[in-house]
Design an enzyme around this catalytic site. Structure first.
Site, PDB file in Angstrom:
ATOM      1  N   GLN A 100       0.851  -1.201   0.000  1.00 14.68           N
ATOM      2  CA  GLN A 100       0.000   0.000   0.000  1.00 14.68           C
ATOM      3  C   GLN A 100       0.883   1.246   0.000  1.00 14.68           C
ATOM      4  O   GLN A 100       1.555   1.526   0.990  1.00 14.68           O
ATOM      5  CB  GLN A 100      -0.871  -0.025   1.266  1.00 14.68           C
ATOM      6  CG  GLN A 100      -1.786   1.162   1.445  1.00 14.68           C
ATOM      7  CD  GLN A 100      -2.589   1.043   2.748  1.00 14.68           C
ATOM      8  OE1 GLN A 100      -2.122   0.437   3.714  1.00 14.68           O
ATOM      9  NE2 GLN A 100      -3.772   1.602   2.774  1.00 14.68           N
ATOM     10  N   GLU A 144      -9.640  -0.989   5.938  1.00 16.42           N
ATOM     11  CA  GLU A 144      -8.475  -1.297   6.771  1.00 16.42           C
ATOM     12  C   GLU A 144      -8.796  -1.137   8.248  1.00 16.42           C
ATOM     13  O   GLU A 144      -8.305  -1.889   9.089  1.00 16.42           O
ATOM     14  CB  GLU A 144      -7.313  -0.370   6.363  1.00 16.42           C
ATOM     15  CG  GLU A 144      -6.020  -0.669   7.086  1.00 16.42           C
ATOM     16  CD  GLU A 144      -4.844   0.157   6.552  1.00 16.42           C
ATOM     17  OE1 GLU A 144      -5.050   0.977   5.643  1.00 16.42           O
ATOM     18  OE2 GLU A 144      -3.731  -0.031   7.063  1.00 16.42           O
ATOM     19  N   GLU A 181      -4.865   9.542  17.523  1.00 21.74           N
ATOM     20  CA  GLU A 181      -5.363  10.930  17.550  1.00 21.74           C
ATOM     21  C   GLU A 181      -6.271  11.192  16.347  1.00 21.74           C
ATOM     22  O   GLU A 181      -7.300  11.868  16.467  1.00 21.74           O
ATOM     23  CB  GLU A 181      -4.184  11.915  17.552  1.00 21.74           C
ATOM     24  CG  GLU A 181      -3.366  11.941  18.839  1.00 21.74           C
ATOM     25  CD  GLU A 181      -2.398  10.763  18.961  1.00 21.74           C
ATOM     26  OE1 GLU A 181      -2.207  10.022  17.981  1.00 21.74           O
ATOM     27  OE2 GLU A 181      -1.842  10.586  20.069  1.00 21.74           O
TER      28      GLU A 181
END
Ligand SMILES: Cc1cc2nc3c(=O)[nH]c(=O)nc-3n(C[C@H](O)[C@H](O)[C@H](O)COP(=O)(O)OP(=O)(O)OC[C@H]3O[C@@H](n4cnc5c(N)ncnc54)[C@H](O)[C@@H]3O)c2cc1C
Length: 388
Positions: free
Chosen positions: A129, A247, A369
């Site tokens: 990826q 994902e 985050e």
């Protein structure tokens, strides 16, 4: 999620197949691979993965018209559970099978389906990826890798980084800027690029675990056919985000059930050492067990249907934090000696690798985050942070 009697029959079939096939040359592969241990017996695991494919145990969730088995989510869960229970080796085909395949099925052309899906299913082509760059990680829309059309080819120039398994991949799905002067998510395209060509250089990056699961990838005039763009040129941001949603959600299913094996193994250590007598550690181990039950329950609950409530982000935080704290707990269970390498120069055992590699799990696939930002805006309705 309920398992029907037919599902339980399926479970028995998977279990029996694994028991009959994880034998002979494959018996030694039990437990090989996994987080921080991707280097272990790669070639043998590739053979095993092809053996799985030949028996129809890859791409279970793909629809039958695309070569999959159209397995329900319940059956995919069962397969992964039995796979982990049998300590079958970590598969090498996950990026193609779980990330690119479903993306191509949703957005690819018929020609792309015919060209790319069968080798993913047969595990004859491996994928990586190519999203992140030195200046585009969390801020992925800042991608600077460029691609321009030159006759029948895209010509790609730029640098990707942290590209997992690029050193063994045949192909990479690359997010590249194809509209000169465009900004942010506009003007990006999702290109399928062959890795084995002169314009591609792969440099391993050594990780905390001492191994190199990820790499820097340099594209210097690399080429791919003009037809190898998924969706329209310029529509890459939408497609890249669809892969990311996969994902963070369904693709993690297989990974999570491997966590049970980690927990069982740690419990086994505790049962046979003084740690099992320590009241505080017993309490923490019980909490870990409860935590995993909670992760599993949430995963099953949310994976059953599409979500607009940032559930994939909640799940990502839950499983990555859980696994990270299991690594920390393993260090406590093993005591002070766990801080010492087993041999020279940097020979780590499976627990040390688990402890160190799980640091990465709150980073890849979108950091904690960033997931919290998604939860704040989508689930809690807080204002969006401004783009930098
Ligand atoms: C083991 C591993 C494997 C990986 N595999 C791949 C792969 O195969 N392909 C690929 O393309 N990428 C891969 N990555 C890259 C991964 O997606 C990025 O590392 C991740 O998106 C974070 O980007 P960054 O490293 O540039 O950190 P940065 O984006 O620079 O972030 C640094 C810190 O700032 C915080 N931060 C950044 N922006 C914000 C914000 N807006 N609000 C709050 N906090 C913020 C982050 O949470 C982090 O703590 C992998 C990473 C790891 C660790």
């Amino acid at each position: 999620m309920r398992f029907t009697p037919q599902d339980e029959q399926f479970r028995a079939d998977v279990r029996a197949w694994l028991a009959a096939n994880l034998t002979g040359e494959f018996a030694a592969l039990r437990g090989a691979g996994g987080p921080g241990r991707e280097h272990e017996r790669h070639d043998e695991r590739l053979s095993w993965n092809r053996h799985l494919a030949a028996a129809g145990w890859t791409c279970l969730g793909w629809p039958t018209e695309f070569g999959g088995r159209g397995a329900t989510l319940a059956r995919q869960v069962i397969f992964h559970e039995e796979y982990a229970r049998a300590s079958a080796p970590a598969r090498v085909s996950i990026v193609g099978e779980e990330l690119l395949g479903p993306t191509l099925i949703a957005f690819g052309t018929t020609e792309q389906h015919k060209r790319f899906l069968p080798p993913i299913k047969a595990v004859t082509e491996l994928w990586c990826q190519g999203y992140s760059e030195p200046g585009a990680g969390s801020d992925l829309a800042n991608v600077a890798t460029r691609a321009t059309l030159d006759g029948d080819h895209w010509v790609i120039t730029g640098q990707k980084i942290w590209t997992s398994l690029a050193h063994v991949a045949d192909w990479c799905f690359v997010l590249a800027r194809t509209a000169p002067g465009s900004r942010r998510g506009k003007g990006l395209s999702y290109l399928l690029v062959p890795m084995r060509q002169p314009g591609v250089t792969v440099r391993p990056i050594r990780q905390l675990t001492g191994t190199s699961e990820f790499n820097e990838v340099f594209f210097d005039g690399a080429r791919t056919d003009a037809a190898n763009v998924v969706g329209e040129p310029g529509d890459g941001w939408r497609i890249a985000k669809a892969t990311l949603a996969i994902e963070r959600g369904a693709a993690m299913l297989g990974l999570q059930v491997g966590f049970r094996r980690d927990l069982e193994n740690l419990l086994d250590v505790a049962r046979h050492t003084e740690a099992g007598q320590d009241r505080l550690l017993r309490d923490k181990l019980a909490r870990a067990w409860i935590g995993l039950e909670a992760v599993r329950a949430y995963a099953l609950d949310t994976l059953d249907g599409p979500s607009d409530k940032a559930e994939a982000s909640v799940l990502k935080i839950l499983w990555s934090r859980w696994h990270q704290s299991l690594g920390e707990l393993a260090m406590e269970v093993l005591g002070p000696s766990s801080a010492i390498a087993r041999g020279e120069p940097y020979d780590l055992d499976e627990w040390q690798r688990l402890f160190l590699f799980t640091r990465a799990e709150t980073i890849y696939g979108g950091s904690d985050e960033i997931q919290r930002n998604i939860i704040a805006t989508r689930a809690l309705g807080l204002p969006r942070p401004e783009d930098p």
